[in-house]
Design an enzyme around this catalytic site. Structure first.
Site, PDB file in Angstrom:
ATOM      1  N   ASN A   1       1.073  -1.384   0.118  1.00 27.35           N
ATOM      2  CA  ASN A   1      -0.219   0.270   0.322  1.00 27.35           C
ATOM      3  C   ASN A   1       0.761   0.946  -0.107  1.00 27.35           C
ATOM      4  O   ASN A   1       0.461   2.486  -0.307  1.00 27.35           O
ATOM      5  CB  ASN A   1      -0.703   0.526   1.150  1.00 27.35           C
ATOM      6  CG  ASN A   1      -1.336   1.434   1.401  1.00 27.35           C
ATOM      7  OD1 ASN A   1      -2.447   1.041   0.366  1.00 27.35           O
ATOM      8  ND2 ASN A   1      -1.296   2.205   2.426  1.00 27.35           N
TER       9      ASN A   1
ATOM     10  N   TYR B   1       3.267   8.692 -11.642  1.00 25.57           N
ATOM     11  CA  TYR B   1       2.044   8.382 -10.610  1.00 25.57           C
ATOM     12  C   TYR B   1       1.667   7.489 -11.363  1.00 25.57           C
ATOM     13  O   TYR B   1       1.172   6.110 -10.851  1.00 25.57           O
ATOM     14  CB  TYR B   1       1.747   9.255  -9.885  1.00 25.57           C
ATOM     15  CG  TYR B   1       0.631   8.815  -8.751  1.00 25.57           C
ATOM     16  CD1 TYR B   1       0.728   8.465  -7.473  1.00 25.57           C
ATOM     17  CD2 TYR B   1      -0.994   8.637  -8.770  1.00 25.57           C
ATOM     18  CE1 TYR B   1       0.088   7.708  -6.881  1.00 25.57           C
ATOM     19  CE2 TYR B   1      -1.850   8.399  -8.426  1.00 25.57           C
ATOM     20  CZ  TYR B   1      -1.029   7.819  -6.807  1.00 25.57           C
ATOM     21  OH  TYR B   1      -2.029   7.091  -5.681  1.00 25.57           O
TER      22      TYR B   1
ATOM     23  N   ALA C   1       1.420   6.039 -14.751  1.00 29.69           N
ATOM     24  CA  ALA C   1       2.357   5.203 -14.486  1.00 29.69           C
ATOM     25  C   ALA C   1       3.153   4.024 -13.853  1.00 29.69           C
ATOM     26  O   ALA C   1       2.522   3.100 -13.694  1.00 29.69           O
ATOM     27  CB  ALA C   1       3.683   5.646 -15.348  1.00 29.69           C
TER      28      ALA C   1
ATOM     29  N   LYS D   1       1.196   3.396 -11.201  1.00 29.76           N
ATOM     30  CA  LYS D   1      -0.019   2.563 -10.521  1.00 29.76           C
ATOM     31  C   LYS D   1      -0.586   1.205 -11.941  1.00 29.76           C
ATOM     32  O   LYS D   1      -0.937   0.680 -11.685  1.00 29.76           O
ATOM     33  CB  LYS D   1      -1.290   3.616 -10.041  1.00 29.76           C
ATOM     34  CG  LYS D   1      -1.155   4.653  -9.103  1.00 29.76           C
ATOM     35  CD  LYS D   1      -0.401   3.354  -8.105  1.00 29.76           C
ATOM     36  CE  LYS D   1      -0.484   4.364  -6.668  1.00 29.76           C
ATOM     37  NZ  LYS D   1      -0.276   3.395  -5.284  1.00 29.76           N
TER      38      LYS D   1
ATOM     39  N   ILE E   1      -9.482   9.535  -2.075  1.00 29.24           N
ATOM     40  CA  ILE E   1     -10.389   9.541  -1.161  1.00 29.24           C
ATOM     41  C   ILE E   1      -9.660  10.283   0.195  1.00 29.24           C
ATOM     42  O   ILE E   1      -7.891  11.031   0.073  1.00 29.24           O
ATOM     43  CB  ILE E   1      -9.432   8.083  -0.380  1.00 29.24           C
ATOM     44  CG1 ILE E   1      -9.514   6.954  -1.280  1.00 29.24           C
ATOM     45  CG2 ILE E   1      -9.235   7.274   0.937  1.00 29.24           C
ATOM     46  CD1 ILE E   1     -11.310   6.257  -1.647  1.00 29.24           C
TER      47      ILE E   1
HETATM   48  N1  NAP Z   1      -5.675   8.584  -1.116  1.00 25.49           N
HETATM   49  C1  NAP Z   1      -6.419   8.901  -2.331  1.00 25.49           C
HETATM   50  O1  NAP Z   1      -7.399   9.186  -3.222  1.00 25.49           O
HETATM   51  C2  NAP Z   1      -5.977   7.759  -3.186  1.00 25.49           C
HETATM   52  C3  NAP Z   1      -6.063   7.299  -4.350  1.00 25.49           C
HETATM   53  C4  NAP Z   1      -5.389   5.794  -4.804  1.00 25.49           C
HETATM   54  C5  NAP Z   1      -4.798   5.603  -4.339  1.00 25.49           C
HETATM   55  N2  NAP Z   1      -4.266   5.558  -3.401  1.00 25.49           N
HETATM   56  C6  NAP Z   1      -3.221   5.071  -2.468  1.00 25.49           C
HETATM   57  O2  NAP Z   1      -3.462   4.998  -1.880  1.00 25.49           O
HETATM   58  C7  NAP Z   1      -2.009   4.458  -0.935  1.00 25.49           C
HETATM   59  C8  NAP Z   1      -2.004   4.814   0.391  1.00 25.49           C
HETATM   60  O3  NAP Z   1      -2.479   6.198  -0.083  1.00 25.49           O
HETATM   61  P1  NAP Z   1      -2.821   7.068   1.138  1.00 25.49           P
HETATM   62  O4  NAP Z   1      -3.230   8.126   0.814  1.00 25.49           O
HETATM   63  O5  NAP Z   1      -3.117   6.699   2.510  1.00 25.49           O
HETATM   64  O6  NAP Z   1      -1.148   8.000   1.443  1.00 25.49           O
HETATM   65  P2  NAP Z   1      -1.497   8.523   2.270  1.00 25.49           P
HETATM   66  O7  NAP Z   1      -1.503   9.388   3.867  1.00 25.49           O
HETATM   67  O8  NAP Z   1      -0.153   9.938   2.262  1.00 25.49           O
HETATM   68  O9  NAP Z   1      -0.257   7.357   3.722  1.00 25.49           O
HETATM   69  C9  NAP Z   1       1.128   6.761   2.584  1.00 25.49           C
HETATM   70  C10 NAP Z   1       2.069   6.005   3.412  1.00 25.49           C
HETATM   71  O10 NAP Z   1       2.884   5.213   2.714  1.00 25.49           O
HETATM   72  C11 NAP Z   1       4.437   4.797   3.393  1.00 25.49           C
HETATM   73  N3  NAP Z   1       5.358   5.420   2.521  1.00 25.49           N
HETATM   74  C12 NAP Z   1       5.744   6.383   2.318  1.00 25.49           C
HETATM   75  N4  NAP Z   1       6.544   6.334   1.591  1.00 25.49           N
HETATM   76  C13 NAP Z   1       7.531   4.997   1.821  1.00 25.49           C
HETATM   77  C14 NAP Z   1       8.424   4.245   1.635  1.00 25.49           C
HETATM   78  N5  NAP Z   1       9.093   5.122   1.223  1.00 25.49           N
HETATM   79  N6  NAP Z   1       8.982   2.830   2.648  1.00 25.49           N
HETATM   80  C15 NAP Z   1       7.958   2.767   3.357  1.00 25.49           C
HETATM   81  N7  NAP Z   1       6.621   3.395   3.781  1.00 25.49           N
HETATM   82  C16 NAP Z   1       6.683   4.869   2.653  1.00 25.49           C
HETATM   83  C17 NAP Z   1       4.205   6.116   4.258  1.00 25.49           C
HETATM   84  O11 NAP Z   1       4.854   6.702   5.653  1.00 25.49           O
HETATM   85  P3  NAP Z   1       4.952   7.512   6.565  1.00 25.49           P
HETATM   86  O12 NAP Z   1       3.669   8.109   7.692  1.00 25.49           O
HETATM   87  O13 NAP Z   1       6.737   6.343   7.444  1.00 25.49           O
HETATM   88  O14 NAP Z   1       6.060   8.464   6.155  1.00 25.49           O
HETATM   89  C18 NAP Z   1       2.875   6.446   4.991  1.00 25.49           C
HETATM   90  O15 NAP Z   1       2.357   5.273   6.043  1.00 25.49           O
HETATM   91  C19 NAP Z   1      -1.081   4.794  -1.658  1.00 25.49           C
HETATM   92  O16 NAP Z   1      -0.161   3.776  -2.742  1.00 25.49           O
HETATM   93  C20 NAP Z   1      -1.535   6.051  -2.580  1.00 25.49           C
HETATM   94  O17 NAP Z   1      -0.934   6.313  -4.152  1.00 25.49           O
HETATM   95  C21 NAP Z   1      -4.420   7.258  -2.931  1.00 25.49           C
END
Ligand code: NAP
Length: 244
Positions: A87, A152, A154, A156, A185
Site C-alpha cells: 500500500n 504516478y 505510470a 499505478k 480518498i
Molecule cells: N488518497 C487517495 O485518494 C488515493 C487514491 C488512489 C490510490 N491511493 C494509494 O493508496 C496508498 C495509500 O495512500 P494514502 O492516501 O493513505 O497515503 P498517505 O496518507 O500519504 O500515506 C502513505 C503511507 O505510505 C508510507 N510510505 C511512503 N513512502 C514510503 C517508503 N518509501 N517506505 C515505506 N513506507 C512509505 C508512509 O509512511 P510514513 O507515514 O512513515 O511517512 C505512509 O504510511 C498509496 O499507494 C496511494 O497511491 C490513494
C-alpha cells in the site's frame, strides 16, 4: 474473518494503510506493519491493545535488500505470511514539461519497485504454505491517466500489470493477486488540494462524496479473507462510481 492469519501491510502509519491495519486487527489478524517513519511503531502499540499480535517495522520499501531482510525477520517472528498488502505510495505531481528525473525515479521506486521488493520477500513462504493473498494498491489514475501525474499513473498502471501477471504465475499454487483502484480518498495525500478543485471533483462522483480510508479497508478485508477465494487477477475500483 481473518482469525489465525498473518498480514503484512506497508504504508500502515497513516491514511488507507492505517485503516486497513485497524480493520484487519478488528478481524483478529496478527500484523506486521511497515512504514518509512517511526510513526508505525506507535500505530503498532495502539493496535496491540486490540488483543492481536502487532509488530511495527521502520523500512523504506524502495530498498530491495532491506525488504528481503525485514521479510525474513517477519517470517521468523510470525512463522507464516497469509496476506501482503502493498500500500505504501507517494506523489510528486507536475506537468511532464516540468517533471524532473528525480520526480519520476522517486515515484517509480517507492510505488512500483516496492511491490516487486516486498512480493519477492514473501512469495517463497507463500509457495511453501500453498496459500496467500497479495493485495496491491493501484489507483483509478492507473487505469485512466491524469494530467500532472504521468509518473504516478505510470507506477499505478505498472502495478496492475504486475498484479495480473502474478495471478497467472502463482494461481496454481493457490496464491491470489488482486489490485484495488481507489478514487479520491480523504487522507494526507489528498488534503493539500484547493477547496475549489475538490468541490468540482466531487461533482463528477456519482455518490457525491470523497471516499473514506475505511471504504478501501473494507475491500482489502474482503480480498484478504476466504470470502474472495475464487478471485484473482482483478482490479476492484473503490471510487464512488466515477467513469474511468
Ligand atoms: N488518497 C487517495 O485518494 C488515493 C487514491 C488512489 C490510490 N491511493 C494509494 O493508496 C496508498 C495509500 O495512500 P494514502 O492516501 O493513505 O497515503 P498517505 O496518507 O500519504 O500515506 C502513505 C503511507 O505510505 C508510507 N510510505 C511512503 N513512502 C514510503 C517508503 N518509501 N517506505 C515505506 N513506507 C512509505 C508512509 O509512511 P510514513 O507515514 O512513515 O511517512 C505512509 O504510511 C498509496 O499507494 C496511494 O497511491 C490513494
Amino acid at each position: 474473518m481473518l482469525e489465525g492469519k498473518v498480514a503484512i501491510i506497508t504504508g500502515a502509519a497513516r491514511g488507507i494503510g492505517k485503516a486497513i491495519a485497524q480493520k484487519f486487527a478488528q478481524n483478529h489478524a496478527n500484523l506486521a506493519l511497515i512504514s518509512r517513519s517511526a510513526r508505525v511503531l506507535e500505530v503498532a502499540d495502539e493496535l496491540q491493545k486490540m488483543g492481536v499480535k502487532v509488530v511495527g517495522y521502520q523500512l523504506d520499501v524502495s530498498d530491495f535488500d532491506r525488504c528481503q531482510q525485514i521479510g525474513k525477520q517477519i517470517i521468523e517472528e510470525f512463522g507464516r505470511v497469509d496476506v501482503l498488502v502493498n500500500n505504501a505510495g507517494i506523489t510528486r505531481d507536475n506537468l511532464l514539461l516540468r517533471m524532473t528525473e528525480q520526480d519520476w525515479d522517486d515515484v517509480i521506486r517507492v510505488n512500483l519497485k516496492s511491490v516487486f521488493n516486498m512480493t519477492k520477500a514473501v512469495m517463497s513462504q507463500m509457495i511453501r504454505q500453498r496459500s496467500g493473498s497479495i493485495i496491491n494498491m493501484s489507483s483509478v489514475v492507473g487505469r485512466g491517466g491524469n494530467a500532472g501525474q504521468a509518473n504516478y499513473s505510470a507506477s499505478k498502471a505498472g502495478i496492475i500489470g504486475f498484479t495480473k501477471s502474478l495471478a497467472k504465475e502463482l494461481g496454481a499454487r493457490n496464491i491470489r493477486s488482486n489490485a484495488i483502484a481507489p478514487g479520491f480518498i480523504e487522507t494526507d495525500m489528498t488534503k493539500s488540494l484547493p477547496e475549489d478543485v475538490r468541490k468540482n471533483w466531487i461533482q463528477t462522483i456519482p455518490l457525491r462524496r470523497v471516499g473514506a480510508p475505511e471504504d478501501v479497508a473494507n475491500v482489502a478485508l474482503f480480498l484478504a479473507s476466504d470470502l474472495s477465494s475464487y478471485i484473482t487477477g482483478q482490479v476492484i475500483n473503490v471510487c464512488g462510481g466515477i467513469d474511468i
